[in-house]
Design a protein around this motif. Sequence first.
Motif, short mmCIF file in Angstrom:
data_model
loop_
_atom_site.label_atom_id
_atom_site.label_comp_id
_atom_site.label_asym_id
_atom_site.label_seq_id
_atom_site.Cartn_x
_atom_site.Cartn_y
_atom_site.Cartn_z
N GLY A 16 0.79 -1.22 0.00
CA GLY A 16 0.00 0.00 0.00
C GLY A 16 0.83 1.28 0.00
N LYS A 17 2.14 1.13 0.17
CA LYS A 17 3.03 2.30 0.20
C LYS A 17 3.93 2.38 -1.03
N SER A 18 4.02 1.28 -1.75
CA SER A 18 4.92 1.19 -2.89
C SER A 18 4.24 0.43 -4.02
N ARG A 19 4.59 0.81 -5.24
CA ARG A 19 4.06 0.10 -6.40
C ARG A 19 4.55 -1.34 -6.45
N ARG A 20 5.77 -1.55 -6.03
CA ARG A 20 6.35 -2.89 -5.95
C ARG A 20 6.83 -3.12 -4.52
N PRO A 21 5.90 -3.49 -3.64
CA PRO A 21 6.26 -3.65 -2.22
C PRO A 21 7.17 -4.85 -2.01
N THR A 22 8.27 -4.63 -1.30
CA THR A 22 9.25 -5.68 -1.07
C THR A 22 9.17 -6.16 0.38
N HIS A 23 9.12 -7.46 0.54
CA HIS A 23 9.03 -8.11 1.85
C HIS A 23 10.29 -7.84 2.67
N GLY A 44 23.20 2.21 -0.30
CA GLY A 44 23.25 3.26 -1.32
C GLY A 44 22.64 2.89 -2.65
N GLN A 45 22.03 1.71 -2.76
CA GLN A 45 21.40 1.29 -4.02
C GLN A 45 20.00 0.76 -3.73
N PRO A 46 19.08 0.99 -4.66
CA PRO A 46 17.73 0.45 -4.45
C PRO A 46 17.75 -1.08 -4.59
N PHE A 47 16.80 -1.71 -3.94
CA PHE A 47 16.65 -3.16 -4.05
C PHE A 47 16.39 -3.52 -5.51
#
Length: 160
Positions: free
Chosen positions: A105-112, A123-126
């Motif tokens: 609900g907070k992100s378009r691609r919510p990561t567990h 320093g890098q996105p998942f």
Amino acid sequence: MQSRFLTYLIFLFLFAKVGMAQQQEKVQWLSFEQLEDSLAVKAKKVYIDFYADWCVYCKKMDRVAYRDPQVIDLLNLEYYAVKMNADTKDTIIFGGDQFINEQIGKSRRPTHQIPLLLASREGQPFSLPAIVILNAEFKLEERFFEYMDAKQLLNFLQAH
């Protein structure tokens, strides 16, 4: 005519057997719950493949690398292989702790939480695909964040 028919039946039988054998040769993927049970019985290296349904390179690894007989044999013999959808909404209990997907609900691609804990880089996105190798003491040994074909994955696994 009968011998031709008999030859045809034998051919069909053998072809069906080969097809069944090939279908049975798959990576024996575990869930985190199954991993915990397996580790309680025997310590072994752990191979974790984080993927998502939208990840093109993850799907390509499924089609190419994870169907290679040598990769399958090595993963099944030397590792507990875990495959986890990084976007899962499931609550996972592991080691007595509860892990959830706080980004729903907070992100378009919510990561567990689990892939964020094990496969994040400072320093890098998942990013996916993300592969994590833990040693038999369940300590981080290696992480990899790119597509690998069967030969590359085999070399990667043999190095660990």
